[in-house]
Design an enzyme around this catalytic site. Structure first.
Site, PDB file in Angstrom:
ATOM      1  N   ASP A 212       0.597  -1.444   0.285  1.00 19.38           N
ATOM      2  CA  ASP A 212       0.113  -0.061   0.554  1.00 19.38           C
ATOM      3  C   ASP A 212       1.290   1.626  -0.045  1.00 19.38           C
ATOM      4  O   ASP A 212       1.583   0.922   0.604  1.00 19.38           O
ATOM      5  CB  ASP A 212      -0.919   0.058   1.271  1.00 19.38           C
ATOM      6  CG  ASP A 212      -1.940   1.075   1.154  1.00 19.38           C
ATOM      7  OD1 ASP A 212      -2.383   1.406   0.659  1.00 19.38           O
ATOM      8  OD2 ASP A 212      -1.930   2.048   2.413  1.00 19.38           O
ATOM      9  N   GLU A 296      -1.838  -2.001  -5.963  1.00 18.13           N
ATOM     10  CA  GLU A 296      -3.113  -1.231  -6.842  1.00 18.13           C
ATOM     11  C   GLU A 296      -3.009  -0.222  -8.093  1.00 18.13           C
ATOM     12  O   GLU A 296      -2.004  -0.303  -7.973  1.00 18.13           O
ATOM     13  CB  GLU A 296      -3.674  -0.223  -5.420  1.00 18.13           C
ATOM     14  CG  GLU A 296      -4.345  -0.824  -4.305  1.00 18.13           C
ATOM     15  CD  GLU A 296      -4.935   0.594  -3.515  1.00 18.13           C
ATOM     16  OE1 GLU A 296      -6.842   0.557  -3.438  1.00 18.13           O
ATOM     17  OE2 GLU A 296      -4.325   1.058  -2.886  1.00 18.13           O
ATOM     18  N   CYS A 349     -12.488  -4.438   7.133  1.00 16.77           N
ATOM     19  CA  CYS A 349     -11.269  -5.201   7.985  1.00 16.77           C
ATOM     20  C   CYS A 349     -10.822  -6.157   7.063  1.00 16.77           C
ATOM     21  O   CYS A 349     -11.758  -7.178   7.486  1.00 16.77           O
ATOM     22  CB  CYS A 349     -12.298  -5.231   9.201  1.00 16.77           C
ATOM     23  SG  CYS A 349     -11.227  -6.464  10.264  1.00 16.77           S
ATOM     24  N   CYS A 371     -15.401  -7.174  15.052  1.00 15.09           N
ATOM     25  CA  CYS A 371     -14.608  -7.807  15.743  1.00 15.09           C
ATOM     26  C   CYS A 371     -13.565  -7.624  16.883  1.00 15.09           C
ATOM     27  O   CYS A 371     -12.684  -7.924  16.910  1.00 15.09           O
ATOM     28  CB  CYS A 371     -13.912  -8.690  14.566  1.00 15.09           C
ATOM     29  SG  CYS A 371     -12.638  -7.489  14.192  1.00 15.09           S
ATOM     30  N   ASP A 378      -3.140   1.456   7.254  1.00 10.67           N
ATOM     31  CA  ASP A 378      -2.246   1.601   5.931  1.00 10.67           C
ATOM     32  C   ASP A 378      -1.771  -0.001   6.155  1.00 10.67           C
ATOM     33  O   ASP A 378      -1.985  -0.532   5.005  1.00 10.67           O
ATOM     34  CB  ASP A 378      -0.983   2.560   6.378  1.00 10.67           C
ATOM     35  CG  ASP A 378      -1.031   3.896   6.057  1.00 10.67           C
ATOM     36  OD1 ASP A 378      -2.075   4.279   5.509  1.00 10.67           O
ATOM     37  OD2 ASP A 378      -0.348   4.852   6.251  1.00 10.67           O
TER      38      ASP A 378
END
Length: 403
Positions: A212, A296, A349, A371, A378
């Site tokens: 990322d 990405e 999540c 949860c 990040d």
């Protein structure tokens, strides 16, 4: 496999003048051929071929005698580059070709044939220009490869690699000469060693990493490693402002203004070199340690339209970093798994799959309401990128679909 090797050259004053003539001449031919091609099609619906454009060079040399001092093959290559631009446009891989200008600070020309490399005294011969000092900071071919595969000649006890003698082997390809805005000259030698690309190595979840990219941190890996953003431009902004003010104070057209512009260009070159060196080291490290990389597909061109973040996004250089990762993965048989730009990564999540729609950019940590897991924004995104990339791969069934 084709690879380009870039080296710095040190021409003398006379050679600098000849190089500048080649830069201007190839730009002139490119613009002239573009005008002819557009005119003939708009007026008569005639598509001008490369042969027609090259035949026109003879008459142009009669009108402009200075063109006779230029390498004819470099001028023909300018026409070939123009037609390649049209081909890319009609195939949807580029914009419509436009005129080249001095103000673009893009100075280059190509030498397809008849160049020579002196391996003993580190010099390179360019047609119509002569022998120029070159610094080989790394070998473009192994010594054993040169001795066993290529034809060399010995002149006055010096070993010379002549492209003309090796033309049938088709290993030494086109050479490109370029000049940066800071006045540094380089040559890029394209080599085709005819060694096939390595077969992609097998990978699994343990040998795959998700990346990322960000602004605060340069890259966050799914392994938990955080690579800090060096922010080379931001650290040099005060010096750049000072140099820019010095340029503004100088009288236009004066020698002092040219000196100030040169100092400013050198500082920009330094920042570019720092960023390039950093990205090469990081991309090589990631490629060496992993078999597959999930990234990405970012719309960087659209993101820089945000004027609050445009400078920071340009400074970090996401597009160039991904480009380096991609071609190095091809070199070493690694796999790039690219996910769509609209895939949810930060807001999801990675434990239970809960989607937090109200997550804004300023929130760097968040707790999953489902949860109760505390997420670093990040690291959570990098884990999701990795998982989405692997899921897309298993859905598609082939590595080619994900690359």
């Amino acid at each position: 496999m084709k690879r380009g090797y870039r080296y710095r050259i040190y021409p003398n004053k006379e050679q600098c003048s000849l190089l500048e003539q080649h830069f201007g001449g190839t730009r002139f031919i490119y613009n002239r051929s573009l005008f002819i091609k557009n005119l003939m099609y708009s007026k008569f619906k005639i598509n001008i071929s490369e042969i027609d454009l090259n035949n026109n060079l003879t008459s142009l040399k009669e009108l402009h005698p200075w063109m006779k001092d230029l390498n004819s093959q470099s001028l023909q290559q300018a026409n070939r580059n123009l037609l390649t631009g049209f081909k890319n446009f009609f195939e949807g891989n580029g914009a419509y070709p436009t005129r080249k200008s001095k103000k673009d600070n893009i100075f280059s020309f190509q030498v397809p044939q008849n160049y020579q490399i002196n391996l003993t005294s580190s010099k390179i011969y360019l047609p119509k220009i002569g022998w120029i000092k070159i610094v080989f900071h790394r070998d473009f071919l192994d010594k054993e490869f040169i001795e066993n595969k290529l034809v060399t000649k010995e002149v006055n006890g010096e070993l010379i690699l002549d492209q003309k003698l090796n033309r049938k082997l088709d290993i030494l390809k086109t050479l490109t000469v370029s000049r940066t805005s800071a006045g540094r000259y380089h040559v890029s030698i394209l080599i085709d060693d005819h060694i096939p690309e390595p077969i992609p190595v097998e990978f699994n979840e343990n040998t795959t990493v998700g990346i990322d990219v960000g602004i605060k941190s340069f890259a966050i890996l799914s392994s938990g490693e955080v690579i800090e953003n060096p922010k080379f431009l931001k650290k040099s902004l005060m010096k750049l402002k000072k140099l820019q003010k010095a340029v503004s104070r100088k009288q236009k057209g004066s020698k002092n203004r040219k000196k100030a512009i040169a100092k400013l260009a050198k500082q920009h070159q330094l920042i570019s070199n720092q960023r390039n060196d950093f990205q090469h080291k990081i991309s090589m490290k990631i490629i060496s340690e992993n078999q597959a990389i999930g990234i990405e597909n970012l719309n960087v061109k659209g993101m820089v339209k945000n004027h609050n973040l445009a400078q920071a996004i340009s400074d970090v250089g996401w597009s160039e970093f991904i480009r380096k990762l991609t071609y190095k993965a091809e070199w070493y048989g690694k796999t790039i798994l690219q996910i769509g730009r609209f895939e949810v990564s930060s807001k999801l999540c990675n434990f239970c799959g809960y989607k937090k729609d109200d997550l804004t950019l300023d929130i760097r940590e968040w707790k999953c309401p489902s949860c109760k897991t505390l997420h670093d924004r990040d690291i959570n995104a990098s884990l999701n990128i990795k998982q989405i990339a692997l899921n897309n791969l298993s859905t598609a069934g082939t590595a080619g679909r994900a690359c």
